[in-house]
Each structure stands twice: as C-alpha cells, then as structure tokens.
Design a protein around this motif. Structure first.
Motif, PDB file in Angstrom:
ATOM      1  N   ARG A 171       0.893  -1.550   0.072  1.00  0.00           N
ATOM      2  CA  ARG A 171       0.099  -0.303  -0.231  1.00  0.00           C
ATOM      3  C   ARG A 171       0.350   0.908   0.492  1.00  0.00           C
ATOM      4  N   TYR A 172       2.070   1.430   1.041  1.00  0.00           N
ATOM      5  CA  TYR A 172       2.745   2.740   1.199  1.00  0.00           C
ATOM      6  C   TYR A 172       3.793   2.441  -0.409  1.00  0.00           C
ATOM      7  N   GLY A 173       4.225   1.391  -0.477  1.00  0.00           N
ATOM      8  CA  GLY A 173       5.137   1.774  -1.871  1.00  0.00           C
ATOM      9  C   GLY A 173       4.260   2.326  -2.916  1.00  0.00           C
ATOM     10  N   ALA A 174       3.111   1.496  -3.287  1.00  0.00           N
ATOM     11  CA  ALA A 174       2.040   2.341  -3.992  1.00  0.00           C
ATOM     12  C   ALA A 174       1.808   3.145  -4.453  1.00  0.00           C
ATOM     13  N   TRP A 175       1.509   3.894  -3.266  1.00  0.00           N
ATOM     14  CA  TRP A 175       0.945   5.350  -2.781  1.00  0.00           C
ATOM     15  C   TRP A 175       2.442   6.648  -3.032  1.00  0.00           C
ATOM     16  N   ALA A 176       3.426   6.420  -2.872  1.00  0.00           N
ATOM     17  CA  ALA A 176       4.515   6.291  -3.174  1.00  0.00           C
ATOM     18  C   ALA A 176       5.136   6.832  -4.365  1.00  0.00           C
ATOM     19  N   VAL A 192      17.765   7.630  -8.620  1.00  0.00           N
ATOM     20  CA  VAL A 192      18.815   7.587  -6.830  1.00  0.00           C
ATOM     21  C   VAL A 192      18.859   6.654  -6.194  1.00  0.00           C
ATOM     22  N   LEU A 193      17.593   5.972  -6.409  1.00  0.00           N
ATOM     23  CA  LEU A 193      17.897   4.190  -5.704  1.00  0.00           C
ATOM     24  C   LEU A 193      18.547   3.850  -6.337  1.00  0.00           C
ATOM     25  N   ASP A 194      18.993   3.902  -7.711  1.00  0.00           N
ATOM     26  CA  ASP A 194      19.576   2.248  -8.544  1.00  0.00           C
ATOM     27  C   ASP A 194      21.501   2.724  -7.926  1.00  0.00           C
ATOM     28  N   SER A 195      21.409   3.905  -7.926  1.00  0.00           N
ATOM     29  CA  SER A 195      22.718   4.382  -7.725  1.00  0.00           C
ATOM     30  C   SER A 195      23.179   4.332  -6.109  1.00  0.00           C
ATOM     31  N   LEU A 196      22.309   3.647  -5.522  1.00  0.00           N
ATOM     32  CA  LEU A 196      22.499   2.703  -3.998  1.00  0.00           C
ATOM     33  C   LEU A 196      23.135   1.667  -4.137  1.00  0.00           C
ATOM     34  N   ALA A 197      24.109   1.683  -5.069  1.00  0.00           N
ATOM     35  CA  ALA A 197      23.403  -0.140  -5.105  1.00  0.00           C
ATOM     36  C   ALA A 197      25.158  -0.883  -4.019  1.00  0.00           C
ATOM     37  N   VAL A 210      16.223  -3.818  -5.399  1.00  0.00           N
ATOM     38  CA  VAL A 210      15.050  -4.861  -4.074  1.00  0.00           C
ATOM     39  C   VAL A 210      13.785  -4.533  -3.900  1.00  0.00           C
ATOM     40  N   LEU A 211      13.522  -2.740  -4.163  1.00  0.00           N
ATOM     41  CA  LEU A 211      12.068  -2.173  -3.921  1.00  0.00           C
ATOM     42  C   LEU A 211      10.939  -3.585  -5.402  1.00  0.00           C
ATOM     43  N   LYS A 212      11.363  -3.290  -6.436  1.00  0.00           N
ATOM     44  CA  LYS A 212      10.497  -3.976  -7.602  1.00  0.00           C
ATOM     45  C   LYS A 212      10.802  -5.418  -7.526  1.00  0.00           C
ATOM     46  N   ALA A 213      11.593  -5.955  -6.825  1.00  0.00           N
ATOM     47  CA  ALA A 213      11.583  -7.552  -6.393  1.00  0.00           C
ATOM     48  C   ALA A 213      10.042  -7.414  -5.199  1.00  0.00           C
ATOM     49  N   ALA A 214      10.354  -6.166  -4.047  1.00  0.00           N
ATOM     50  CA  ALA A 214       9.496  -6.839  -3.420  1.00  0.00           C
ATOM     51  C   ALA A 214       8.264  -6.490  -3.667  1.00  0.00           C
ATOM     52  N   LEU A 215       7.353  -5.618  -5.145  1.00  0.00           N
ATOM     53  CA  LEU A 215       7.020  -5.264  -5.622  1.00  0.00           C
ATOM     54  C   LEU A 215       6.029  -6.253  -6.635  1.00  0.00           C
ATOM     55  N   VAL A 216       6.776  -7.040  -7.110  1.00  0.00           N
ATOM     56  CA  VAL A 216       6.124  -8.438  -8.148  1.00  0.00           C
ATOM     57  C   VAL A 216       6.423  -9.107  -7.115  1.00  0.00           C
ATOM     58  N   LEU A 217       7.239  -9.489  -6.225  1.00  0.00           N
ATOM     59  CA  LEU A 217       7.188 -10.889  -5.304  1.00  0.00           C
ATOM     60  C   LEU A 217       5.544 -10.592  -4.466  1.00  0.00           C
ATOM     61  N   GLY A 218       5.460  -9.527  -4.149  1.00  0.00           N
ATOM     62  CA  GLY A 218       4.177  -9.076  -3.365  1.00  0.00           C
ATOM     63  C   GLY A 218       3.188  -9.252  -4.328  1.00  0.00           C
ATOM     64  N   VAL A 219       3.031  -9.069  -5.229  1.00  0.00           N
ATOM     65  CA  VAL A 219       1.345  -9.206  -6.739  1.00  0.00           C
ATOM     66  C   VAL A 219       1.714 -10.586  -6.951  1.00  0.00           C
ATOM     67  N   VAL A 264       8.517 -16.614 -11.501  1.00  0.00           N
ATOM     68  CA  VAL A 264       8.216 -14.971 -12.442  1.00  0.00           C
ATOM     69  C   VAL A 264       8.757 -14.158 -11.834  1.00  0.00           C
ATOM     70  N   GLY A 265       8.523 -13.978 -10.729  1.00  0.00           N
ATOM     71  CA  GLY A 265       9.077 -12.431 -10.031  1.00  0.00           C
ATOM     72  C   GLY A 265       9.825 -12.112  -9.439  1.00  0.00           C
ATOM     73  N   LEU A 266      11.033 -13.063  -9.763  1.00  0.00           N
ATOM     74  CA  LEU A 266      12.856 -13.211  -9.388  1.00  0.00           C
ATOM     75  C   LEU A 266      12.956 -12.607 -11.229  1.00  0.00           C
ATOM     76  N   ARG A 267      12.566 -13.771 -11.925  1.00  0.00           N
ATOM     77  CA  ARG A 267      13.057 -13.360 -13.478  1.00  0.00           C
ATOM     78  C   ARG A 267      12.233 -12.294 -13.848  1.00  0.00           C
ATOM     79  N   ALA A 268      11.389 -11.780 -12.703  1.00  0.00           N
ATOM     80  CA  ALA A 268      10.970 -10.350 -13.773  1.00  0.00           C
ATOM     81  C   ALA A 268      11.489  -9.194 -13.593  1.00  0.00           C
ATOM     82  N   VAL A 269      11.952  -9.203 -12.362  1.00  0.00           N
ATOM     83  CA  VAL A 269      13.024  -8.268 -11.828  1.00  0.00           C
ATOM     84  C   VAL A 269      14.311  -8.089 -12.540  1.00  0.00           C
ATOM     85  N   GLY A 270      14.551  -9.023 -13.212  1.00  0.00           N
ATOM     86  CA  GLY A 270      16.374  -9.272 -13.743  1.00  0.00           C
ATOM     87  C   GLY A 270      17.276 -10.268 -13.444  1.00  0.00           C
TER      88      GLY A 270
END
Length: 474
Positions: A171-176, A192-197, A210-219, A264-270
C-alpha cells in the motif's frame, strides 16, 4: 600430478580469485560514495527547482483559489460522511440476505465513504471548471483528482491482501510510486535508488532492484494466494473427490502456484536463476542433515494423503489419544478429543506407529460390554433382556443386531458379554456405553434380575476386646 600438489594449486588459485574479488569490491565500494553523492545532489537540485516552480505556480491567484476549493471539498466530504455514514450503516444492517462477499465489500466501501465523496467532488469541480472557463488552468485540481483516484484505488485493492505486513508494504509503496509518477519525479527518484547499489563481480544489487523485487513478488504472491484459494474452494466442494485427495490436491496446487510466483517474480526483476541450481543443491544437502525430522514429516504427510489411510473426519486412536482428525497439515495431523483438547501428532508417528482407525473402511464400530448376573437368574431370560435393552437405545444399529453371550462362570456371577454396533463414533463411545449400561440396569430391575456384588462377613472372636465390650454393653 600428485594429489597433494593438485590440492595445493587449487588452494592457491582459490586464494588468488578471492583476493581479486575482494579488491574489486573494495574499489567499487570506494567509488560508490562519490557516485551516490553526485546522484543525490542532482536529485536534490532538481527537487529544489521543482519545489520552487510549484510554489511559484501555487502563489498565482487562480491556483490559490483551486487550493481553497480542494480544502472546501474535503470539509464537505467530512461533513457528508458524518451525515450519510450512519444512515448507510443502518441500511446495511437490514441486508440480511446478502452473501458474505457482498457484505464485506459494502463494509469496505462504507469505511472509505469520505474518500469517495471527496473524489466525486474533485472530479465534479474539475469538470465544471473546464466547462465554465476552458481557458482557465486546472493543474491543481487535476493533480489532486489523480492523486485521490490513485490512492483510493490502491487502498481498495490492497485491502484484499490478508497478510498485514505485505498489505502495508504494497500500500505505502504504491502510494509513493503513484505520487512520484503524477508529480513527474519518478525518473529522478529511480535513478537515485539505482545508484544505491552493491556490486560484486557481475552481481549488482541496488535499492531499486530490491524494491522492484518486493513489489513484483508481493503481487505474484497475492495472485498465487487468490488462485490457490479459489482452486481449493472448487476442489473441496466437489463430492466426487475423497477428503484425503482433496487435501493432497490443495497442497500440490499451493506448492505449484507459490513456486511459479517466486520464479516469475525473480525473473521479472532480472535475477539470473541459473546460479541457483548449485546453491539449491548445497542447501538441500545441508537441510538433509539438519532437518531430517521435518523432511520425514513432510514425506510422511504425502504418503498418508496418497494411500488414503487417514483422512479428515476419521476417528483414530494413537497411544492414549482418541479423537477425530480435524485437519491434515504438511507436518502434523490435528486430532481433536471429546474433551476439546487438540493434539498435533507428527505425520511420521502416524506412519511408524500403530494407529487404530475406527472409520477407515466404514463408519460402523462394534462395542463390547461385560456384565454379570446371579446364578439364580435364568441365562436365557438374561440374554433376551440384555438384547432388548440394547435395541432400545437410539444410536445402536438394528443391523447387525445386538448379541449377548455367556463368557464364563465366575466365583459369584455368571459372566456375559453384550455386543452391539454404532455408525457415529465421532459422537463418542463412552456416552453410548453409559446409555446401554443404564438401559441394562432399568431392564434388570423390571425383570427382577440381580447383579451380584462382593459381600464380606465380619466375625468377632471370643476374648477379643470388641467381643468383651459387646457383652459388657449387653
């Protein structure tokens, strides 16, 4: 090549590779702060420029009036909810014939009544403004309308997720993300988030990944859970599938859906999954030694479900535990006793120990009662009276009919056994025994049949203190 020489060369090559990887990681870590600082600075400058532009735009008279309209609409929505909410609540209480899912959605919409009223008011104000003065700017109203629509949609969709932690994160991730997208800040924020690696060799893990993986895995997990629940409902409502096969099919479908969701979630985020094969093999070896009991219970659970030896609803006895199976889990079986206790018996015990299944092939259970009567009573009359008493109890089956046999001639009674059948062992065994014993007592009292009991005779010896005291009293 000698074995010792080969081992030494292998150790040397491994040490060199480790030193090279460490040096590369150190170099990357040294360069990372400068890159991150530069990216954050650029983002801050862009954010400050956008903020200045927004303030300048808002300070214009018509945009300020749009903010006043938005505040007035929010206040009107709040007052509207205070007036309309109790009336809708009373109306919903009268909908007794509604199905459960419809009532759940009605309650969910009622709780967000203020948001619906505000959303409708904003879009109405936006439409009226464009119709009255097409040349007037509506940027503030448009942004507020889009934000309200996106936030309300996310709140309604994430409400379907049962896990509170996962629901809050999505919820908070989608709102942001919606807010950044509408304000046109998503590209810079993602950079900026991609530079923090953190990078080690070819592996690069960033905060954005990490955020993409959390979102895709959550869905993916949400969809997998939804499919698993709907499939389980269809399977459990099919009377042609046995209870044990229903449980097995549901467990296999859950494993399939959640496995596909992870893949599918892990493959979706590369994420490259080819390297996980060796890692999973090593983990499997470690788990094989450390979690032998857990794996044994899991395998035993699958065996129980496939051979149909035990299924939900069966009445079983395991050691001193007697009850009916409530659920069959992946690791244990839940057995509920007559006194309300719930025992969690590991599946391995149901495979390796002796289990009495009272309802394995059918629900009929034979119960034996032992009793005795006096030698002065006619055995033929006793047997007929006992059979009639058993047949008078409601839970005793007429077929097979109750029987009564003489089992022996005791010291003070003729011993009998009364056998009868029931088909509802889940209703209890002790209570039906008590009912039949009570029926025997009433029948014997009516027919004058006596039940012997031990009798003892006390003799007072001459010269004893009790005999002397008795003579003195006389």
């Amino acid at each position: 090549m000698e074995p010792e020489t080969g081992a030494a060369e292998l150790a040397e090559e491994t040490a060199e590779a480790a030193e090279a990887t460490a040096a590369e990681m150190a170099e990357t870590a040294a360069e990372a702060p400068e890159a991150i600082a530069e990216t954050v600075t650029d983002f801050g400058e862009r954010l400050a420029m956008d903020g200045e532009r927004v303030v300048t735009t808002v300070m214009q008279p018509w945009n300020a009036w749009q903010l006043v309209i938005v505040a007035a609409l929010f206040a009107a929505a709040h007052l509207g909810r205070a007036w309309l909410g109790p009336k809708l609540h009373e109306w919903m209480r009268t909908r007794e014939n509604w199905p459960r899912w419809r009532m759940r959605y009605a309650v969910m919409l009622h709780r967000r009544l203020r948001g619906w009223l505000f959303l409708g008011g904003v879009w109405l104000a936006l439409g009226v403004t464009r119709q009255v003065d097409p040349a007037a700017g509506t940027a503030v109203l448009r942004v507020v309308a889009l934000l309200a629509t996106g936030w309300l949609f996310v709140a309604l969709v994430t409400r379907l997720i049962a896990n509170p932690l996962l629901r809050g994160l999505l919820r908070y991730g989608a709102w942001a993300w919606i807010t950044l997208r509408i304000l046109d800040l998503d590209t810079e924020f993602a950079r900026v988030l991609d530079s923090l690696a953190i990078q080690a060799g070819e592996l690069r893990i960033s905060v954005l990944l990490v955020l993409k993986a959390a979102l895709v895995l959550g869905v993916a997990f949400f969809l997998a859970r939804l499919l698993a629940r709907s499939s389980a409902h269809r399977i459990e409502s099919n009377p042609e599938i046995s209870p044990s096969m229903q449980v097995l099919a549901v467990k296999l479908l859950q494993l399939l859906f959640y496995g596909v969701a992870v893949f599918v979630g892990l493959r979706a985020v590369g994420v490259d999954l080819t390297g996980l094969a060796v890692l999973s093999g090593a983990i499997g070896v470690g788990l094989g030694f450390g979690l032998q009991k857990v794996v044994s219970n899991l395998v035993s659970g699958l065996i129980i479900l496939m051979d149909k030896s035990i299924k939900p609803g069966d009445v079983i006895s395991v050691g001193q535990t007697f009850g009916w199976i409530s659920t069959l889990g992946a690791r244990y079986a839940s057995v509920v006793t007559r006194d309300g206790k719930e025992y969690l018996i590991p599946n391995e015990d149901l495979i390796t120990t002796q289990v009495v299944n009272w309802t394995h092939s059918n629900n009929s259970v034979r119960i034996d009662l032992d009793f005795g009567t006096s030698y002065g009573d006619d055995p033929h009359a006793v047997r007929a009276c006992a059979i009639a008493a058993a047949q008078g109890c409601g839970r005793v089956l007429a077929q097979p009919a109750p029987v009564c046999h003489i089992t022996g001639f005791g010291d003070s009674s003729v011993d009998y056994i009364l056998r009868f059948w029931i088909d509802d062992a889940t209703a209890g065994l002790t209570n039906i025994r008590g009912d039949v014993f009570l029926a025997l007592w009433d029948a014997f009292q009516a027919e004058g049949i006596t039940i012997p009991f031990p009798q003892r005779e006390v003799r007072m010896l001459d010269g004893s203190q009790l005999a002397v005291a008795r003579r003195t009293a006389e």
